[in-house]
Design an enzyme around this catalytic site. Structure first.
Site, mmCIF file in Angstrom:
data_model
loop_
_atom_site.group_PDB
_atom_site.id
_atom_site.type_symbol
_atom_site.label_atom_id
_atom_site.label_comp_id
_atom_site.label_asym_id
_atom_site.label_seq_id
_atom_site.Cartn_x
_atom_site.Cartn_y
_atom_site.Cartn_z
ATOM 1 N N ASP A 30 60.150 38.558 84.366
ATOM 2 C CA ASP A 30 61.546 38.429 83.958
ATOM 3 C C ASP A 30 62.418 39.183 84.955
ATOM 4 O OD1 ASP A 30 62.824 37.534 80.975
ATOM 5 O OD2 ASP A 30 64.117 38.738 82.274
ATOM 6 N N LYS A 206 60.896 16.517 72.605
ATOM 7 C CA LYS A 206 61.436 17.809 72.158
ATOM 8 C C LYS A 206 62.864 17.656 71.629
ATOM 9 C CE LYS A 206 62.288 21.904 71.336
ATOM 10 N NZ LYS A 206 61.842 23.232 71.178
ATOM 11 N N CYS A 262 68.755 26.530 68.893
ATOM 12 C CA CYS A 262 68.220 25.222 69.312
ATOM 13 C C CYS A 262 68.956 24.009 68.757
ATOM 14 C CB CYS A 262 66.748 25.137 68.951
ATOM 15 S SG CYS A 262 65.764 26.234 69.972
#
Ligand code: UDX
Ligand code: UDX
Length: 433
Positions: A30, A206, A262
């Site tokens: 990260d 998705k 989402c």
């Protein structure tokens, strides 16, 4: 398998930790050093049930490590998962700049055959774009791209990863498919279905899944209005619908709308994509509009009972966008609280874990330590998040603490018949009229 996960946010951290627990050697990369230094000590950077224990166990057994050195992450592994953020742009499309940055880094440091697999929700065509970027930057790069979308629900992410409804592997390369299958073979052995597709189909599955679930919720929320008008009960309608196996019982709960990182983002992105490709997008447009309106339904109900809300005190139970998470992204609570504040309402709020996140965004709120203290002296209570601990409270105690016993139950956690003594209103419960 040697695996690197680029992007150690919600999805990346859960995927990395679970992949390590399955026996793989995992490196999590990260750009945020403060995240990396916490994770190295086994301190989770997100709230997720069971994560801390799993993280500590796998660090202890040397199966997972954390770094900000993307080069070593790329070079030491055979499979590279991309789990960087894909936030919404102004026009609704997903911002792919982090994905593209990661692709460029892979092109720079690649040192042998790699599978590059997207875990982030990316628009159809992103896999091909990643391929093109890597090839453009490094003609000799030996790699294949895979779409392996993640369907984790916050609060159930570890369980969802370990027991997925299905595993989707999309690629145009047989070699990459074989490698991905070998990662998931233990899950296939215990009966978890694996669907092999091309890249574009996997990417679309998705978006389609999240948009379908959001559509079901908006459908029920729209019906809830009719239920109130005609004296029907939306909870029982949901049971009746769900008993038909062609429909199924899940994701039919009416309430104050869907939120989170989402559904809102993915519905918006799929709608934008349909429009871009010249396809009709009215269905998703309606899903979004219904959801935006639904977030305000609790406030409208309260205004019908107390038309002048100026200087009234309202308690809010639950700030997180759903239970078992401290995430407040796109949470209905934020819209509800801001709307009430516009009418001059003094807000008191309680959430078992999301208060810290809430303080970063919402101002002028008095936070309480428990669900009883928050209702003290209030003119109304709005239930926004259905935390389990709200279900079995001493209702008589709540009633006595309130100035006026008005409850707007935005998640239908109570039955109207049990609410004697309260001016109680659920969502879509025509029976409570
Ligand atoms: C993200 C997407 O938003 C979602 O659509 C997708 O399904 C999965 O990835 P999430 O894991 O919740 O979801 O994102 P976030 O918590 O923002 O994590 C992204 C991480 O990537 C952050 O830790 C960020 O520091 C890191 N990052 C970002 C990089 O390491 N490199 C970059 O170039 C950009
Ligand atoms: C969702 C998907 O379920 C998951 O597969 C995907 O990978 C990420 O997005 P998440 O956002 O964590 O997961 O939460 P989810 O449990 O799906 O709930 C989303 C929102 O819908 C919440 O605000 C919830 O309150 C709302 N919801 C859910 C309803 O209003 N009614 C329902 O019946 C179900």
């Amino acid at each position: 398998m040697k695996i690197t996960v680029i992007g150690t946010g919600y999805v990346g951290l859960v995927v990395g930790t679970c992949m390590a627990d399955m026996g793989n050697d995992v490196i999590c990369v990260d750009v945020d050093d403060s995240k990396i230094s916490k994770l190295k000590k086994g301190i989770p950077t997100i709230y997720e049930i069971g994560l801390e224990e799993l993280l500590k166990k796998n660090i202890g057994e040397n199966r997972i490590s954390f770094t900000d050195d993307i080069r070593s992450g790329i070079q030491k592994s055979d499979v590279i998962f991309l789990a960087v953020g894909t936030p919404s742009l102004e026009d609704g499309n997903a911002d792919l700049s982090y994905i593209e940055d990661a692709a460029r880094e892979i092109a720079r440091h690649i040192n042998g055959y790699k599978v590059v697999a997207t875990k982030s929700t990316v628009p159809v065509g992103t896999g091909k774009r990643i391929k093109k970027i890597i090839k453009q930057q490094n003609r000799d790069a030996d790699f294949d791209v895979v779409s392996n979308p993640e369907f984790l629900r916050e609060g159930k992410a570890i369980k969802d990863f370990m027991n997925p409804y299905r595993i989707i592997i999309g690629s145009d390369s047989e070699k990459a498919k074989r490698i991905m299958l070998s990662i998931y073979k233990s899950m296939e052995r215990v009966g978890r279905p694996i669907l092999i597709t091309n890249l574009e189909t996997a990417e679309l599955i998705k978006y389609a899944s999240n948009a379908m679930l959001a559509t079901r919720i908006s459908f029920m929320n729209q019906l809830s209005c009719l239920c109130e008008a005609v004296g029907a009960d939306i909870k029982t309608v949901a049971i009746g619908l769900g008993q038909d196996p062609r429909i199924g019982p899940r994701f039919l709960q009416a309430g104050v709308g869907y939120g989170g990182s989402c559904f809102p983002k993915d519905v918006k992105a799929l709608k934008a994509r349909l429009q871009e490709e010249g396809c009709c997008s009215e269905l998703l447009e309606a899903v979004e509009n219904i959801n935006s309106r639904q977030k305000l339904v609790a406030v409208e109900k309260l205004k019908k009972i107390i038309p002048d809300l100026h200087n009234k005190k309202v308690a809010v139970w639950g700030i997180a966008f759903k239970p078992n998470t401290d995430d407040i992204r796109e949470a209905p609570s934020v819209v509800i609280i801001k709307e009430l504040q516009k009418s001059g309402v003094k807000i008191k709020a309680f959430d078992p874990i999301a208060a810290k996140e809430s303080k970063k965004i919402l101002k002028n709120i008095e936070y309480a330590e428990n669900p009883y203290d928050v209702v003290k002296g209030c003119d109304a209570l709005i239930i926004v998040t259905e935390w389990n601990e709200f279900r079995d409270l001493d209702k008589e105690k709540v009633r006595k603490l309130m100035r006026q016993p008005i409850i707007i139950d935005g998640r239908n956690i109570y039955e109207p018949d049990d609410m004697g003594g309260f001016n109680y209103h659920g969502i879509g419960r025509g029976c409570d009229k």
